[in-house]
Motif scaffolding. Structure first.
Motif, mmCIF file in Angstrom:
data_model
loop_
_atom_site.group_PDB
_atom_site.id
_atom_site.type_symbol
_atom_site.label_atom_id
_atom_site.label_comp_id
_atom_site.label_asym_id
_atom_site.label_seq_id
_atom_site.Cartn_x
_atom_site.Cartn_y
_atom_site.Cartn_z
ATOM 1 N N GLU A 56 4.959 8.288 -3.085
ATOM 2 C CA GLU A 56 5.193 7.559 -1.668
ATOM 3 C C GLU A 56 5.758 8.822 -0.708
ATOM 4 O O GLU A 56 6.295 9.697 -0.958
ATOM 5 C CB GLU A 56 6.010 6.437 -1.843
ATOM 6 C CG GLU A 56 7.464 6.968 -2.329
ATOM 7 C CD GLU A 56 8.150 5.831 -2.741
ATOM 8 O OE1 GLU A 56 8.394 4.762 -2.164
ATOM 9 O OE2 GLU A 56 8.607 5.696 -3.946
ATOM 10 N N GLU A 57 5.516 8.495 0.646
ATOM 11 C CA GLU A 57 6.228 9.288 1.718
ATOM 12 C C GLU A 57 7.556 9.223 1.641
ATOM 13 O O GLU A 57 8.336 8.094 1.407
ATOM 14 C CB GLU A 57 5.529 8.811 3.214
ATOM 15 C CG GLU A 57 3.976 9.094 3.443
ATOM 16 C CD GLU A 57 3.640 8.656 4.578
ATOM 17 O OE1 GLU A 57 4.383 8.408 5.437
ATOM 18 O OE2 GLU A 57 2.279 8.984 4.760
ATOM 19 N N GLY A 58 8.285 10.324 2.318
ATOM 20 C CA GLY A 58 9.685 10.276 2.179
ATOM 21 C C GLY A 58 10.536 10.871 1.116
ATOM 22 O O GLY A 58 9.864 11.347 0.087
ATOM 23 N N HIS A 59 11.744 10.808 1.015
ATOM 24 C CA HIS A 59 12.532 11.319 0.260
ATOM 25 C C HIS A 59 13.092 10.279 -0.926
ATOM 26 O O HIS A 59 13.799 10.660 -1.713
ATOM 27 C CB HIS A 59 13.882 11.841 0.678
ATOM 28 C CG HIS A 59 13.713 13.226 1.503
ATOM 29 N ND1 HIS A 59 13.188 13.120 3.078
ATOM 30 C CD2 HIS A 59 13.850 14.300 1.095
ATOM 31 C CE1 HIS A 59 13.057 14.239 3.470
ATOM 32 N NE2 HIS A 59 13.369 15.132 2.562
ATOM 33 N N VAL A 60 12.819 8.892 -0.761
ATOM 34 C CA VAL A 60 13.461 7.843 -1.514
ATOM 35 C C VAL A 60 12.402 7.434 -2.554
ATOM 36 O O VAL A 60 11.313 7.112 -2.062
ATOM 37 C CB VAL A 60 13.934 6.639 -0.715
ATOM 38 C CG1 VAL A 60 14.513 5.722 -1.456
ATOM 39 C CG2 VAL A 60 15.011 7.405 0.407
ATOM 40 N N ALA A 61 12.768 7.341 -3.719
ATOM 41 C CA ALA A 61 11.803 6.789 -5.003
ATOM 42 C C ALA A 61 12.147 5.290 -4.913
ATOM 43 O O ALA A 61 13.213 4.688 -5.342
ATOM 44 C CB ALA A 61 12.110 7.255 -6.166
ATOM 45 N N SER A 81 0.535 -1.369 0.138
ATOM 46 C CA SER A 81 -0.035 0.089 -0.148
ATOM 47 C C SER A 81 0.863 1.186 -0.206
ATOM 48 O O SER A 81 0.235 2.318 0.362
ATOM 49 C CB SER A 81 -0.942 0.183 1.315
ATOM 50 O OG SER A 81 -0.202 -0.207 2.463
ATOM 51 N N ARG A 82 2.005 1.057 -0.360
ATOM 52 C CA ARG A 82 2.929 2.196 -0.243
ATOM 53 C C ARG A 82 2.716 3.255 -1.268
ATOM 54 O O ARG A 82 2.773 4.767 -1.081
ATOM 55 C CB ARG A 82 4.522 2.035 -0.416
ATOM 56 C CG ARG A 82 5.573 2.931 -0.211
ATOM 57 C CD ARG A 82 6.690 2.338 -0.107
ATOM 58 N NE ARG A 82 7.848 3.484 0.057
ATOM 59 C CZ ARG A 82 8.054 4.091 1.364
ATOM 60 N NH1 ARG A 82 7.329 3.819 2.368
ATOM 61 N NH2 ARG A 82 8.897 5.338 1.188
ATOM 62 N N ASN A 83 2.103 2.868 -2.384
ATOM 63 C CA ASN A 83 1.845 3.858 -3.599
ATOM 64 C C ASN A 83 0.652 4.620 -3.325
ATOM 65 O O ASN A 83 -0.462 4.135 -3.182
ATOM 66 C CB ASN A 83 1.918 3.202 -4.953
ATOM 67 C CG ASN A 83 2.063 4.162 -5.934
ATOM 68 O OD1 ASN A 83 1.733 5.313 -6.112
ATOM 69 N ND2 ASN A 83 1.992 3.550 -7.275
ATOM 70 N N LEU A 84 0.651 6.029 -3.100
ATOM 71 C CA LEU A 84 -0.641 6.909 -2.998
ATOM 72 C C LEU A 84 -1.309 7.086 -4.663
ATOM 73 O O LEU A 84 -2.196 7.296 -4.349
ATOM 74 C CB LEU A 84 -0.236 8.273 -2.246
ATOM 75 C CG LEU A 84 0.396 8.024 -0.854
ATOM 76 C CD1 LEU A 84 0.678 9.296 -0.383
ATOM 77 C CD2 LEU A 84 -0.446 7.300 -0.227
ATOM 78 N N ILE A 85 -0.481 6.745 -5.671
ATOM 79 C CA ILE A 85 -1.119 7.081 -6.680
ATOM 80 C C ILE A 85 -2.005 5.676 -7.021
ATOM 81 O O ILE A 85 -1.533 4.570 -6.888
ATOM 82 C CB ILE A 85 0.140 7.083 -7.934
ATOM 83 C CG1 ILE A 85 0.476 8.343 -7.708
ATOM 84 C CG2 ILE A 85 -0.629 6.719 -9.207
ATOM 85 C CD1 ILE A 85 -0.403 9.679 -8.381
ATOM 86 N N GLY A 105 2.072 18.985 5.359
ATOM 87 C CA GLY A 105 3.242 19.042 5.981
ATOM 88 C C GLY A 105 4.191 17.798 5.533
ATOM 89 O O GLY A 105 5.520 17.653 5.916
ATOM 90 N N GLN A 106 3.709 16.628 5.146
ATOM 91 C CA GLN A 106 4.423 15.380 4.980
ATOM 92 C C GLN A 106 5.584 15.634 3.662
ATOM 93 O O GLN A 106 5.263 16.628 2.824
ATOM 94 C CB GLN A 106 3.709 14.275 4.741
ATOM 95 C CG GLN A 106 4.228 13.087 4.498
ATOM 96 C CD GLN A 106 5.003 12.568 5.443
ATOM 97 O OE1 GLN A 106 6.194 12.437 5.613
ATOM 98 N NE2 GLN A 106 4.164 11.723 6.454
ATOM 99 N N THR A 107 6.541 14.910 3.584
ATOM 100 C CA THR A 107 7.349 14.858 2.321
ATOM 101 C C THR A 107 6.692 13.698 1.501
ATOM 102 O O THR A 107 6.619 12.585 2.067
ATOM 103 C CB THR A 107 8.745 14.451 2.904
ATOM 104 O OG1 THR A 107 9.289 15.564 3.821
ATOM 105 C CG2 THR A 107 9.726 14.384 1.726
#
Lengths: 61, 303
Positions: B189-194, B12-16, B103-105
């Motif tokens: 996805e959340e965070g800085h890493v693809a 479920s990591r992908n928000l798209i 506010g999330q990345t």
């Protein structure tokens, strides 16, 4: 839906009064049933036009 | 170990939704000169009216140019550029605050190439909407797939209200007069890493799409919706004939909101269409015994 090119009318309830649940919206020959709900994006756009005096809702017939 | 090497695994990591372009309830090719229209499920156009064709294309089975063996990609072919000072966008709105949070990345990633020849750098931008967002310029595109990413810290969803805008392509008025671009495996996805793209089970992906749009088509076999007559005890006071009838339908999944309904009938006219997030009631003032009227209906609860 091109909101600048629509007609809007109340549906008729069983008692003959205007429906408070949904609107009959006609656009380009297609009839849409749009719920009267601020969660529905079509209704939100239509309400903006109504509040701005650019659109009126016809009574049920 | 560098962060880019860390592989995070979660279904479920992908928000798209429909990031691998498997679901096209409205049809697998969409030609348009308008905006606010949908092609692949959940992907919409925005901004200036632009002549475009958006279509589903199939990967060669077993190809490895785009990893994780996707089945489909989408082709976006433009035959004009936006008017002066305008833009055209292919984008997806992520429901907020339920799925995207202030506010999330977030990091957007996808694979892209040109259909043929080259497309110059900066033909479009990609990234997030909202005040303060910094979208990336597209790289020079060739017919070789490449992965692009854009990260936005401290995301601002409050400006757009109920959604976070994600631009896959945001085409400016300086774009080429025509171009054909192909896109695969879109992920937010959340965070800085693809991280790597992960395919959801097709049933799960379809259900996610149907939260926002559902298309029913009567096949003409045994899937008719039946009208029941009369449709209300109040029919007499309303002056309705005895042939008035009601047809209740239940959506396959609970929708985001009460949807806008567009119903196609084999004959006659609807008196009312009333929807909730759970289902829909069609009512006709005049019906003929034994006739099935509904050939198609569209339920639209997009953002």
């Amino acid at each position: 839906m091109d909101y600048n090119n629509i007609t809007v009318q109340y549906y008729k309830e069983d008692d003959g009064k205007n429906s408070t649940k949904s609107l009959k919206v006609t656009h380009d020959g297609t009839v849409y049933g749009v719920p009267i709900s601020m969660d529905n994006t079509d209704y939100v756009e239509i309400k903006k036009l109504i509040d701005g005096g650019k659109l009126t809702i016809k009574d049920a017939d | 170990m560098p962060l880019s090497k860390i592989q995070l695994k979660s279904a479920s990591r992908n928000l798209i939704i429909n990031g691998d372009f498997r679901i096209w309830q409205r049809g697998t090719s969409h030609t348009s000169t308008a905006t606010n229209e949908y092609s692949a499920d959940r992907f919409r156009t925005e901004g200036n009216n632009l002549s475009t064709t958006i279509s589903r294309q199939a990967f060669t089975t077993g190809q490895t140019d785009v990893p994780n063996f996707p089945t489909y990609y989408t082709r976006v072919a433009t035959s004009a550029k936006p008017s002066s000072g305008q833009y055209w966008g292919l984008m997806q709105r992520i429901e907020a605050p339920l799925n995207a949070r202030q506010g999330q990345t977030y990091t957007l990633s996808y694979w892209v190439r040109s259909t043929s020849g080259t497309v110059a750098a900066s033909a479009f931008t990609y990234g997030f909407g909202g005040s303060g967002s910094a979208r990336s310029n597209s790289p020079a595109l060739t017919t070789t797939w490449q992965k692009v990413t854009n990260t936005q810290a401290n995301i601002n969803v409050s400006g757009s209200g109920a959604y976070l805008s994600v631009y896959i392509m945001r085409v400016p008025d300086t774009a080429p007069s025509s171009m054909s671009v192909e896109i695969a495996n879109v992920k937010v996805e959340e965070g800085h890493v693809a991280t790597d793209f992960e395919h959801r089970p097709i049933g799960e992906e379809l259900s996610l799409c149907q939260r926002y749009f559902y298309k029913f088509i009567n096949t003409g076999l045994s899937d008719h919706y039946n009208f029941y007559s009369p449709y209300s005890p109040a029919q007499v006071s309303a002056g309705l004939p005895n042939s008035s009838a009601i047809c209740p339908m239940t959506f396959p999944v609970t929708m985001r909101a009460a949807p806008t309904m567009a119903t196609t009938l084999s004959g006659g006219t609807l008196n009312r269409q009333t929807s909730t997030p759970f289902g829909y009631v069609a009512q006709m003032g005049t019906t003929s015994n034994g006739t099935h009227y509904i050939t198609q209906y569209l339920a639209n609860a997009e953002l």
